[in-house]
Design a protein around this motif. Structure first.
Motif, short mmCIF file in Angstrom:
data_model
loop_
_atom_site.label_atom_id
_atom_site.label_comp_id
_atom_site.label_asym_id
_atom_site.label_seq_id
_atom_site.Cartn_x
_atom_site.Cartn_y
_atom_site.Cartn_z
N ARG A 105 -11.05 -2.77 -1.60
CA ARG A 105 -11.28 -3.67 -0.46
C ARG A 105 -10.88 -3.00 0.84
NH1 ARG A 105 -8.02 -8.79 -1.40
NH2 ARG A 105 -8.98 -9.32 0.58
N LYS A 106 -11.63 -3.30 1.90
CA LYS A 106 -11.28 -2.80 3.23
C LYS A 106 -10.15 -3.65 3.80
CE LYS A 106 -15.75 -0.95 4.53
NZ LYS A 106 -16.86 -1.06 5.49
N ARG A 107 -9.18 -2.98 4.41
CA ARG A 107 -8.03 -3.67 5.00
C ARG A 107 -7.64 -2.95 6.28
NH1 ARG A 107 -4.38 -5.63 0.00
NH2 ARG A 107 -6.07 -5.91 -1.45
N PHE A 108 -6.88 -3.66 7.11
CA PHE A 108 -6.35 -3.06 8.33
C PHE A 108 -4.84 -3.00 8.26
CE2 PHE A 108 -10.49 -4.33 9.93
CZ PHE A 108 -10.82 -3.26 10.73
N ILE A 109 -4.29 -1.93 8.83
CA ILE A 109 -2.86 -1.77 8.99
C ILE A 109 -2.64 -1.55 10.48
CG2 ILE A 109 -0.84 -0.35 8.46
CD1 ILE A 109 -2.39 0.65 5.96
N LYS A 132 -9.37 1.64 2.76
CA LYS A 132 -9.90 1.00 1.57
C LYS A 132 -8.79 1.11 0.53
CE LYS A 132 -14.29 0.79 -0.43
NZ LYS A 132 -15.50 1.49 -0.90
N TYR A 133 -8.38 -0.03 0.00
CA TYR A 133 -7.29 -0.09 -0.96
C TYR A 133 -7.70 -1.05 -2.07
CZ TYR A 133 -2.71 -1.34 -2.85
OH TYR A 133 -1.65 -1.57 -3.69
N GLN A 175 -7.92 1.49 9.53
CA GLN A 175 -8.78 0.80 8.57
C GLN A 175 -8.77 1.63 7.30
OE1 GLN A 175 -13.05 0.76 9.14
NE2 GLN A 175 -13.21 -1.25 8.20
N MET A 221 0.81 -1.19 0.00
CA MET A 221 0.00 0.00 0.00
C MET A 221 0.85 1.26 0.00
SD MET A 221 -3.15 -0.81 2.50
CE MET A 221 -2.96 -2.44 3.15
#
Length: 77
Positions: free
Chosen positions: A34-38, A30-31, A28, A1
């Motif tokens: 899609r939603k993703r967590f870092i 959106k990449y 949280q 990302m």
């Protein structure tokens, strides 16, 4: 990302359980649709996000990595 556009959807900053006197960031995003967590101890990202009012989310930005992680436009290159 890194170096790609993301949308910040939500974030939480809390004291790190592993490193005293540091913060832990749960982000949280959106990449690529899609939603993703870092998650991690990204101290400069925490500093910048403390200045963001969550009412202004979602927020489009780019995470860069040069001398540490930062949001595009928040440090002089």
């Amino acid at each position: 990302m890194i170096d790609k556009p993301i949308e910040i959807l939500d974030f939480e900053i809390r004291p790190s359980e592993k490193k005293p006197n540091t913060d832990y960031l749960k982000l949280q995003v959106k990449y690529e649709g899609r939603k993703r967590f870092i998650g991690g101890g990204y101290q400069f990202l925490c500093e910048v996000l403390r200045q963001v009012d969550k009412k202004d989310l979602p927020l489009e930005t780019i995470i860069r990595n040069k001398r540490g992680y930062y949001f595009d436009g928040t440090i002089d290159e």
